[in-house]
Design a protein around this motif. Structure first.
Motif, PDB file in Angstrom:
ATOM      1  N   ALA A 216     -42.189   7.008   3.543  1.00 35.96           N
ATOM      2  CA  ALA A 216     -41.377   5.893   4.011  1.00 35.96           C
ATOM      3  C   ALA A 216     -41.896   4.557   3.493  1.00 35.96           C
ATOM      4  O   ALA A 216     -41.115   3.630   3.247  1.00 35.96           O
ATOM      5  CB  ALA A 216     -41.352   5.881   5.544  1.00 35.96           C
ATOM      6  N   MET A 217     -43.215   4.457   3.307  1.00 43.59           N
ATOM      7  CA  MET A 217     -43.823   3.207   2.855  1.00 43.59           C
ATOM      8  C   MET A 217     -44.021   3.151   1.347  1.00 43.59           C
ATOM      9  O   MET A 217     -44.541   2.164   0.819  1.00 43.59           O
ATOM     10  CB  MET A 217     -45.161   2.999   3.561  1.00 43.59           C
ATOM     11  CG  MET A 217     -45.024   2.765   5.060  1.00 43.59           C
ATOM     12  SD  MET A 217     -46.588   2.309   5.856  1.00 43.59           S
ATOM     13  CE  MET A 217     -47.459   3.871   5.801  1.00 43.59           C
ATOM     14  N   GLY A 218     -43.652   4.228   0.637  1.00 38.89           N
ATOM     15  CA  GLY A 218     -43.802   4.233  -0.812  1.00 38.89           C
ATOM     16  C   GLY A 218     -45.216   4.492  -1.278  1.00 38.89           C
ATOM     17  O   GLY A 218     -45.574   4.140  -2.408  1.00 38.89           O
ATOM     18  N   ILE A 219     -46.044   5.111  -0.431  1.00 38.72           N
ATOM     19  CA  ILE A 219     -47.428   5.433  -0.792  1.00 38.72           C
ATOM     20  C   ILE A 219     -47.483   6.909  -1.159  1.00 38.72           C
ATOM     21  O   ILE A 219     -47.189   7.765  -0.317  1.00 38.72           O
ATOM     22  CB  ILE A 219     -48.378   5.124   0.377  1.00 38.72           C
ATOM     23  CG1 ILE A 219     -48.310   3.624   0.711  1.00 38.72           C
ATOM     24  CG2 ILE A 219     -49.807   5.534   0.043  1.00 38.72           C
ATOM     25  CD1 ILE A 219     -49.094   3.231   1.950  1.00 38.72           C
ATOM     26  N   PRO A 220     -47.850   7.267  -2.387  1.00 45.58           N
ATOM     27  CA  PRO A 220     -47.706   8.656  -2.849  1.00 45.58           C
ATOM     28  C   PRO A 220     -48.721   9.639  -2.293  1.00 45.58           C
ATOM     29  O   PRO A 220     -48.464  10.839  -2.282  1.00 45.58           O
ATOM     30  CB  PRO A 220     -47.845   8.536  -4.363  1.00 45.58           C
ATOM     31  CG  PRO A 220     -48.684   7.309  -4.557  1.00 45.58           C
ATOM     32  CD  PRO A 220     -48.283   6.369  -3.469  1.00 45.58           C
TER      33      PRO A 220
ATOM     34  N   LYS B  57     -36.567   6.817   6.969  1.00 45.87           N
ATOM     35  CA  LYS B  57     -36.971   5.936   5.873  1.00 45.87           C
ATOM     36  C   LYS B  57     -37.500   6.709   4.663  1.00 45.87           C
ATOM     37  O   LYS B  57     -37.832   6.099   3.646  1.00 45.87           O
ATOM     38  CB  LYS B  57     -38.050   4.964   6.365  1.00 45.87           C
ATOM     39  CG  LYS B  57     -37.641   4.150   7.568  1.00 45.87           C
ATOM     40  CD  LYS B  57     -38.826   3.371   8.131  1.00 45.87           C
ATOM     41  CE  LYS B  57     -38.455   2.678   9.435  1.00 45.87           C
ATOM     42  NZ  LYS B  57     -39.612   1.971  10.040  1.00 45.87           N
ATOM     43  N   ALA B  58     -37.603   8.036   4.777  1.00 44.75           N
ATOM     44  CA  ALA B  58     -38.262   8.818   3.738  1.00 44.75           C
ATOM     45  C   ALA B  58     -37.309   9.678   2.913  1.00 44.75           C
ATOM     46  O   ALA B  58     -37.733  10.288   1.938  1.00 44.75           O
ATOM     47  CB  ALA B  58     -39.335   9.714   4.362  1.00 44.75           C
ATOM     48  N   GLY B  59     -36.047   9.748   3.295  1.00 45.00           N
ATOM     49  CA  GLY B  59     -35.090  10.552   2.539  1.00 45.00           C
ATOM     50  C   GLY B  59     -34.382   9.737   1.471  1.00 45.00           C
ATOM     51  O   GLY B  59     -34.175   8.528   1.632  1.00 45.00           O
TER      52      GLY B  59
END
Length: 230
Positions: free
Chosen positions: A111-115, A180-182
């Motif tokens: 969701a936060m864009g942290i891989p 927020k993650a899809g």
């Protein structure tokens, strides 16, 4: 941009065979009942489902297990579903059992864009096999990757036509992060209202994350395991 769909059937109609789907809720609390029923109707096959649990034998994700539509489950707690156990032991169902905190954090990272991130959970167990291990401040940590999905499907108590969502109590579990993650987020709501009718201070998930929304109906809201006191 019109995000409002007439019902669950329309909102999920383009989910293809082989899709990876996150489904919100905790136990049977706050699961997207209408959307799960719609997936059964569509007969979409080969699904990878990311969910804290796998429903029960005749409700929730248990319905998709009955119809053999789930190829793989990525989940944490699966102890209430006998059919899940049978399919797992027979090799019919692929399963990644993930520590609950690791599952929740992996979704939050996406969701936060942290891989990827490091966690001590699972170090020294089978979960650590094949994963990078590093030491920080004298403690060992595993590197875990963020968990993404093609579609995230959540259920909220209230939403507006712009996609802003309000959850109630424990139904926030997993759902607020999954939304927020899809790549595409589908929300079913008990109450669909006009933009401006929700106080901004009450919004749990901003509409920018939600691509489709519809008014749900006929909610059963089952209890996973009823316990009574004599």
């Amino acid at each position: 941009m019109n995000k409002v769909y007439s019902d669950a059937i329309e909102a999920t109609a383009d989910i293809p065979n082989g899709a990876t789907i996150m489904l919100g809720g905790f136990g049977l609390n706050g699961i997207p009942e209408n959307a799960i029923n719609a997936l059964v109707t569509h007969s979409v096959q080969g699904l990878t489902c990311i969910s804290n649990n796998a429903g029960v034998d005749d409700f929730g994700l248990g319905l998709l297990l009955q119809t053999r539509q789930i190829k793989k489950m990525i989940s944490s707690y699966v102890g209430e579903n006998a059919l899940f156990e049978k399919q797992l032991l027979s090799g019919e169902l692929e399963v990644d059992l993930v520590p609950q905190g690791t599952l929740a954090t992996g979704i939050q990272m996406a969701a936060m864009g942290i891989p990827a991130y490091f966690t001590p959970a699972g170090y020294g167990t089978e979960i650590a096999i094949g994963k990078e291990v590093r030491e920080f401040n004298g403690k060992m940590y595993l590197m875990e990757k963020a968990i993404y999905a093609d579609f995230a499907i959540v259920k909220a108590w209230k939403g507006d036509k712009a996609g802003n969502l309000v959850f109630r109590k424990a139904t926030r579990n997993f759902s607020t992060s999954m939304a927020k993650a899809g790549n595409i987020t589908i929300a079913e709501v008990e109450h669909l209202v006009e933009p401006g009718e929700i106080d901004p201070d009450d919004v749990d998930v901003a509409g920018v994350y939600v691509h489709r929304i519809f008014q749900g109906s006929n909610y059963e809201k089952r209890i996973e395991r009823r316990t009574t006191r004599i």
